[in-house]
Design a protein around this motif. Structure first.
Motif, mmCIF file in Angstrom:
data_model
loop_
_atom_site.group_PDB
_atom_site.id
_atom_site.type_symbol
_atom_site.label_atom_id
_atom_site.label_comp_id
_atom_site.label_asym_id
_atom_site.label_seq_id
_atom_site.Cartn_x
_atom_site.Cartn_y
_atom_site.Cartn_z
ATOM 1 N N ASP A 77 -65.254 -76.191 -18.048
ATOM 2 C CA ASP A 77 -65.550 -76.877 -19.311
ATOM 3 C C ASP A 77 -64.569 -78.259 -19.569
ATOM 4 O O ASP A 77 -65.167 -79.170 -20.238
ATOM 5 C CB ASP A 77 -64.969 -75.932 -20.642
ATOM 6 C CG ASP A 77 -65.260 -76.382 -21.911
ATOM 7 O OD1 ASP A 77 -66.413 -76.975 -21.981
ATOM 8 O OD2 ASP A 77 -64.629 -75.672 -22.820
ATOM 9 N N ALA A 78 -63.447 -78.092 -18.810
ATOM 10 C CA ALA A 78 -62.618 -79.190 -18.966
ATOM 11 C C ALA A 78 -63.209 -80.355 -17.969
ATOM 12 O O ALA A 78 -63.214 -81.559 -18.480
ATOM 13 C CB ALA A 78 -61.215 -79.176 -18.189
ATOM 14 N N MET A 79 -63.940 -80.001 -17.052
ATOM 15 C CA MET A 79 -64.456 -81.149 -15.980
ATOM 16 C C MET A 79 -65.696 -81.599 -16.709
ATOM 17 O O MET A 79 -65.992 -82.925 -16.767
ATOM 18 C CB MET A 79 -64.877 -80.545 -14.767
ATOM 19 C CG MET A 79 -63.755 -79.904 -13.903
ATOM 20 S SD MET A 79 -62.713 -81.402 -13.479
ATOM 21 C CE MET A 79 -63.387 -81.640 -11.653
ATOM 22 N N TYR A 114 -56.317 -79.120 -8.654
ATOM 23 C CA TYR A 114 -54.969 -78.810 -8.108
ATOM 24 C C TYR A 114 -54.308 -77.577 -9.148
ATOM 25 O O TYR A 114 -53.862 -76.574 -8.453
ATOM 26 C CB TYR A 114 -53.961 -79.909 -8.189
ATOM 27 C CG TYR A 114 -52.577 -79.501 -7.808
ATOM 28 C CD1 TYR A 114 -52.450 -79.259 -6.865
ATOM 29 C CD2 TYR A 114 -51.517 -79.575 -9.130
ATOM 30 C CE1 TYR A 114 -50.847 -78.866 -6.526
ATOM 31 C CE2 TYR A 114 -50.233 -79.160 -8.749
ATOM 32 C CZ TYR A 114 -49.847 -78.987 -7.581
ATOM 33 O OH TYR A 114 -48.706 -78.634 -7.334
ATOM 34 N N ILE A 115 -54.627 -77.593 -10.421
ATOM 35 C CA ILE A 115 -54.136 -76.596 -11.191
ATOM 36 C C ILE A 115 -54.862 -75.249 -10.948
ATOM 37 O O ILE A 115 -54.152 -74.188 -11.038
ATOM 38 C CB ILE A 115 -54.286 -77.051 -12.681
ATOM 39 C CG1 ILE A 115 -53.295 -78.161 -12.896
ATOM 40 C CG2 ILE A 115 -54.278 -75.723 -13.702
ATOM 41 C CD1 ILE A 115 -53.558 -78.886 -14.438
ATOM 42 N N ILE A 116 -55.986 -75.332 -10.804
ATOM 43 C CA ILE A 116 -56.674 -74.126 -10.630
ATOM 44 C C ILE A 116 -56.446 -73.396 -9.127
ATOM 45 O O ILE A 116 -56.383 -72.372 -8.746
ATOM 46 C CB ILE A 116 -58.370 -74.318 -10.768
ATOM 47 C CG1 ILE A 116 -58.665 -74.693 -12.134
ATOM 48 C CG2 ILE A 116 -59.225 -73.019 -10.216
ATOM 49 C CD1 ILE A 116 -58.376 -73.587 -13.007
ATOM 50 N N LEU A 125 -57.650 -87.238 -13.003
ATOM 51 C CA LEU A 125 -57.544 -86.270 -13.915
ATOM 52 C C LEU A 125 -58.476 -85.195 -13.432
ATOM 53 O O LEU A 125 -57.957 -83.827 -13.268
ATOM 54 C CB LEU A 125 -58.115 -86.465 -15.069
ATOM 55 C CG LEU A 125 -56.986 -87.382 -16.171
ATOM 56 C CD1 LEU A 125 -57.888 -87.880 -17.361
ATOM 57 C CD2 LEU A 125 -55.868 -86.583 -16.516
ATOM 58 N N LYS A 126 -59.594 -85.205 -12.554
ATOM 59 C CA LYS A 126 -60.373 -84.460 -12.188
ATOM 60 C C LYS A 126 -59.470 -83.661 -10.994
ATOM 61 O O LYS A 126 -59.859 -82.509 -10.927
ATOM 62 C CB LYS A 126 -61.743 -84.803 -11.754
ATOM 63 C CG LYS A 126 -62.518 -85.218 -12.888
ATOM 64 C CD LYS A 126 -63.987 -86.013 -12.256
ATOM 65 C CE LYS A 126 -64.641 -86.578 -13.430
ATOM 66 N NZ LYS A 126 -65.985 -87.398 -12.934
#
Length: 298
Positions: free
Chosen positions: A271-273, A292-294, A286-287
């Motif tokens: 959803d964020a992407m 990295y966060i995931i 940002l992508k």
């Protein structure tokens, strides 16, 4: 090659943030020496600097001055560190390890830890209230309000209050999301929005998309944290593993199970992407940070 480029950028940005924090924090030789020493102890040489990274990435999207983004990135990180210092105290989560070293109240004492949090919070707003080259007063006031809202009763502090009141309870998914959008997500969202406020003015649609990205990736960050609390060890986390389960706190893992929590994190990521798609290559950093966060756990 693209991943190598991102790692280089991330490492350079983390090092830059560390240098800026060293410069902006009070010298430990100045009175009151113990307070200043403890502020530096708690803030420097620790953490992945995810919030500053997000601020710099958002700044790249809008062509912002690196110097201005650096200032607001440090302000956000100081708010984050203050929250960690207070959260670790005996009256809150009562933890003894943070970022791989003894927590502030253990290394010093409870009173010093309390003052460290207070001092970091006020220093953050001092940084935001100091004129930023090329940014008018109205926009800078928006920055101050953005960080204040994210930090206070309607954001991080309010989320922590709900968290403390929820020990031993099993919250449903809307209640859990409400809590974490405040406790963790609000400051992550602020980091993105503040970075974007340092550059060109975004359209209403662009602002909406960037805000949606920040909200979704902020929540995904918390879901991954819940997974890591179960799957990672203390050495990897730099804090006590399994603390949420031991303290009977509601988490996405306790609500959904491990596999379903991982699936939910991926849904939030997707959803964020999607929200960033119209920005094209401008949103590359940002992508990459979303990846990295995931990827911290799976």
């Amino acid at each position: 090659m693209a991943n190598d480029n991102f790692v280089q950028w991330m490492t350079a940005t983390q090092q830059n943030t560390e240098c800026l924090l060293e410069q902006l924090l009070p010298d430990s030789g100045r009175a009151p020496q113990q307070l200043h020493e403890a502020m530096r102890y708690s803030t420097l040489q620790g953490g992945k600097r995810v919030r500053p990274l997000l601020a710099f990435a958002a700044g790249e999207l809008v062509g912002a001055s690196a110097a201005n983004v650096g200032r607001i990135a440090c302000a956000v990180e100081m708010i984050h560190v203050y929250s960690l210092v207070h959260d670790d105290m005996p009256c809150m989560d009562d933890d003894v390890l943070r970022r791989g070293k003894p927590t502030c109240h253990v290394a010093y004492d409870d009173a010093t830890a309390l003052l460290v949090g207070d001092a970091l919070q006020t220093l953050a707003f001092e940084l935001l209230a100091t004129p930023l080259p090329g940014i008018d007063a109205a926009r800078q006031l928006t920055m101050v309000r953005t960080l204040a809202t994210a930090s206070g009763h309607a954001g991080m502090a309010g989320g922590q209050a709900i968290d403390l009141a929820s020990v031993g309870l099993q919250l449903d998914q809307p209640a859990l999301e409400f809590m974490h959008c405040m406790k963790t997500g609000a400051l992550i969202r602020a980091a993105v929005l503040l970075g974007a406020l340092c550059g060109r003015t975004l359209s209403d649609d662009e602002n909406t998309r960037l805000d949606h990205f920040a909200k979704r990736i902020g929540l995904a960050f918390q879901v991954v944290d819940d997974v890591l609390d179960v799957e990672a060890d203390t050495a990897t986390l730099g804090k006590t593993a399994g603390k949420d389960q031991a303290n009977d706190k509601p988490t996405y893992v306790s609500l959904m199970g491990l596999s379903e929590a991982k699936d939910f994190a991926r849904t939030l990521y997707d959803d964020a992407m999607a929200a960033l798609a119209p920005f094209g290559e401008q949103a590359t950093r940002l992508k990459q940070l979303a990846d990295y966060i995931i990827a911290r756990s799976f």
